[in-house]
Design an enzyme around this catalytic site. Structure first.
Site, PDB file in Angstrom:
ATOM      1  CG  ASP A 161      -1.831   1.169   1.292  1.00 17.40           C
ATOM      2  OD1 ASP A 161      -2.245   1.641   0.221  1.00 17.40           O
ATOM      3  OD2 ASP A 161      -2.159   1.627   2.403  1.00 17.40           O
TER       4      ASP A 161
ATOM      5  CD  GLU B 170      -4.701   1.576  -3.178  1.00 19.13           C
ATOM      6  OE1 GLU B 170      -5.005   0.790  -2.264  1.00 19.13           O
ATOM      7  OE2 GLU B 170      -4.881   2.796  -3.109  1.00 19.13           O
TER       8      GLU B 170
ATOM      9  CG  ASP C 169      -1.079   2.928   6.528  1.00 21.68           C
ATOM     10  OD1 ASP C 169      -1.227   3.753   5.625  1.00 21.68           O
ATOM     11  OD2 ASP C 169      -1.274   3.195   7.735  1.00 21.68           O
TER      12      ASP C 169
END
Lengths: 185, 185
Positions: free
Chosen positions: A7, A68, A141
């Protein structure tokens, strides 16, 4: 298959590692959040995160990296750092000879909860369920990084090149099998 | 002082190297434009540019790296790739142990032409003048990379940490001398 999910972020970068010998038997291997101080200058912040990404790849030797996908349209204030870190992830994976696949936030939500509009709590809840954990991983996260890794595992690690993937021959066969299955339905 | 100036970009990334033994005797050492194909996927494109940046640092052994600061507000379509490449430049410089300094486009224009609103042709013209070249370097990415390197040389390589710099002791002394001079005026 071992997957490192990332992430991306400059202040906090989630790094989640799972094993997925089969799609329904996912195991948590490690999860951490790399950080850099907002007081440091940009080069030092990026270097700290880049080193943490390299260390995770070296320590866990994943078969693939999932990250991502960052969109320029959103969160103008932080998007530059987030985009830069996603670039560092892609280069680190490639230099380690690993396939790297990008997933949009809604693809990740849909893969782990069934809904592309699920909220953070729902995603964290399902990450815990799918990994057999007693409670959702924290902070957000960490849960998000694991959700990204799980997405890659549940999708079989196969994606088309147009999605930002670099399929191995096995992944390519999977993609073709999936397409063939869709044509039959 | 040898400076590598980088005009970051994913499709075309300008890399300009100059020697600046003194601010008024600038010499062109090398200039090139690294490219990646829009048909390739993002990880491979970023890797190609990252490798070219590393190669330029290894070949020319600059004392400092200067790179254009990228703003999230502008050119949404291409800003992500440009920002990612600027991140790669910062990490590559840091891993080579080099100071890296960011300059805004208007700082570069002002440094080489005297006006922060100069157009591309004016910048290219002054780059040629300052380096003693017969004609402006082409393409624009090459001229821009040299303009960024020249900016660093003309500013004495000294910047405050708040500007994204990481001053060496000598740079720090320059910054302090510059500040003292300003106080006297």
């Amino acid at each position: 298959m071992r997957v490192l999910g990332v992430d991306p972020g400059l202040t906090r970068c989630g790094l989640g590692v799972i094993d997925a010998p089969a799609a329904r038997t996912l195991t948590l291997i490690d999860v951490s959040v790399a950080t850099s101080s907002a007081d440091a200058d940009a080069p030092d912040r990026l270097l700290a995160i880049a080193d943490a990404i390299d260390a995770a790849i070296l320590k866990h030797r994943p078969d693939a990296v999932a990250v991502e996908r960052v969109f320029a349209q959103h969160n103008v204030r932080t998007v530059m750092g987030t985009g830069q870190v996603s670039g560092l992830v892609m280069v680190a994976a490639r230099r380690a000879g690993l396939p790297v696949v990008l997933y949009t936030p809604s693809e990740v939500k849909a893969a782990v909860t069934g809904s592309g509009r699920a909220d953070k709590a729902q995603v964290a809840y399902m990450v815990a369920k799918l990994l057999g954990l007693d409670e959702p991983p924290k902070p957000a996260d960490a849960a998000d990084a694991l959700a990204i890794a799980i997405t890659h595992a549940l999708k079989g690690g196969g994606r088309t090149a147009a999605s930002g993937a670099s399929a191995t021959p096995a992944q390519q066969r999977w993609v073709e099998a999936e397409r063939a299955a869709r044509r039959r339905n």
